[in-house]
Enzyme design. Structure first.
Site, PDB file in Angstrom:
ATOM      1  CG  ASP A  96      51.396  48.892  40.986  1.00 31.75           C
ATOM      2  OD1 ASP A  96      50.242  48.587  40.659  1.00 31.75           O
ATOM      3  OD2 ASP A  96      52.211  48.068  41.435  1.00 31.75           O
ATOM      4  CD  GLU A 172      49.079  42.963  38.958  1.00 37.50           C
ATOM      5  OE1 GLU A 172      48.656  41.966  38.379  1.00 37.50           O
ATOM      6  OE2 GLU A 172      50.028  43.651  38.527  1.00 37.50           O
TER       7      GLU A 172
END
Length: 454
Positions: A96, A172
């Site tokens: 991400d 994350e």
């Protein structure tokens, strides 16, 4: 300190020759241009899975949800050689990338139109010799580096005694469930490296969170807590309102926010100064910032509001706890004299650091690889890289010595990525150890489908 199987200049030449910089650049750009905002990592994860499968790294998907899975591939694992070397080294990077939500009803309250229009949020390209775009910087550039590092080891014919885990994780960056934004759809770190560690079938001796560190390293990672400071007051029907001389005496708590933020600002400066932390593994300088404010209901405007909430992000060095912040904030609001204020943590993630003695072999390996790859020692990273959450925290939390290290963070060149891939490969070779020579190491007879895979 070199091991008896220390990497050599010959290893550097063989592995460097197996790294195709154009291939690495194309991989980073292709992966970086797959939209992968937090919560929408599936397509990028599938791409990594398919790439690993084509290259013979036997990937698996392990996820808390069908759409947000971790990808785990392996290389090596041929068993300890006669000299006893065969440690497992896990590389991880996140799928991400931070970006606006693209929900106009949310983004309008956080970003300017110019910021929202920035193409680097979700697009990557090569321009004037540098790679542009946030996805390259965080974190699919470093991810591409360790993928190509594994391919280069395989291409150059290096069998590894220990396992080299190749992992790509969702979540994350975030987000975090807060207030009405709750449930599994808002989970961030809990479904990434945390989930991977517990359910991913991995048993690393060491771990590297591959992220841009300008070729430095750190074994220190900060945590954070988000505190809600709920300032209470009285709702008063507007026609009946009598304004006091001072805003700090107003019944509407919105008028008292200024006094509270002044107190917070002074507290922040003192807290940050007292929170600086230095160890052999790095320097942490955790920071504090207000991230949101909420109060009242805009379309119900007749009587002000009785409550306004401020959301304060507080960085935590590896030795601090959320309770330390709780007590300090409560003392601050009592001294500020702004009225009733409730202080409550709505998110808590503590920071961690590796044991210096236990992580030393990994740092030595990175240093040896950097000396061979760049002709210079590997230095401790800039404190900014020790002052944020990175997924090496997950492994240090569970007593697996871990660092974060990687290429130039912002707008790296293709050569920067190639240099990082070389350093990752040489580090893996030293930590995992060379497989014994013969058919088992060559793999032709023993592993006909995947010579060096697990």
């Amino acid at each position: 300190m070199a091991t008896p199987q220390a990497i050599t200049g010959g290893d550097r030449e063989a592995i460097a020759a197996a790294i195709d910089t154009d291939e690495l650049t194309e991989l980073a750009l292709t992966l970086g241009n797959i939209p992968s905002r937090s919560g929408q990592e599936r397509e990028a994860g599938q791409f990594v899975h398919d790439w690993m499968a084509r290259e013979g790294f036997s990937p698996r998907k392990v996820g808390a949800t069908e759409d947000r899975f971790n990808v785990i591939g392996t290389y090596g694992g041929l068993g300890q050689n006669t000299k006893g070397f065969g440690k497992n080294l896990l590389f991880t990077a996140h799928l991400d990338t931070e970006s606006p939500t693209r929900d106009p009803d949310l983004d309008v309250h956080k970003y300017s139109p110019t910021t929202l229009a920035d193409p680097e949020w979700e697009r990557c390209w090569l321009e004037d010799g540098v790679l542009r775009g946030y996805p390259i910087a965080s974190d699919r550039g470093p991810m591409s580096c360790f993928l190509i590092a594994a391919k280069a080891l395989k291409t150059a014919g290096y069998g590894l005694a220990g396992k080299m885990y190749l992992t790509a994780c969702p979540g994350e960056i975030g987000p975090e469930p807060i207030e009405e934004h709750r449930g599994i759809g808002f989970l961030g770190k809990d479904i990434g490296a945390h989930y991977l560690f517990h359910h991913g079938g991995v048993a690393p001796d060491y771990a590297i969170a591959a992220e841009g560190c300008d070729f430095g390293w750190t074994s220190v990672g900060c945590g954070y807590a988000v505190f809600r400071l709920r300032l209470w007051g009285e709702g008063t029907f507007t026609p009946l309102l009598r304004h006091p001389d001072r805003a700090g005496d107003h019944p509407n708590p919105i008028y008292r926010v200024g006094k509270l933020t002044d107190a917070l600002h002074a507290w922040t400066r003192d807290w940050e100064a007292a929170s600086r932390y230095e160890s052999a593994g790095g320097i942490a300088e955790p920071k504090v910032q207000l991230c949101a404010i909420r109060g009242g209901v805009p379309f119900q405007f007749g009587d002000g509001t009785e409550v306004v909430s401020l959301y304060l992000e507080v960085g935590l060095n590896p030795r601090q706890k959320a309770a330390d912040v709780q007590h300090a904030l409560e003392a601050m609001v009592r001294a500020a004299g702004v009225g009733r204020v409730e202080v409550e943590p709505v998110v808590v993630r503590h920071g961690f650091e590796a044991d210096n003695a236990e992580v030393a072999p990994l740092i030595d390996a990175v240093d040896a690889a950097t000396r061979l790859g760049l002709g210079q020692p590997a230095a401790r990273a800039n404190p900014v890289y020790s002052s944020m959450w990175r997924d090496h925290n997950v492994f240090n939390m569970h007593r697996v010595p871990a660092i974060t290290t990687g290429p130039k963070r912002w707008r790296p060149t293709p050569k920067d990525l190639a240099d990082s891939a070389l350093i990752y490969a040489l580090t893996a070779l030293e930590i995992c150890g060379r497989a014994e020579q013969g058919e088992a190491a060559k793999g032709a007879a023993v592993y006909p489908d995947n010579p060096f895979g697990a």
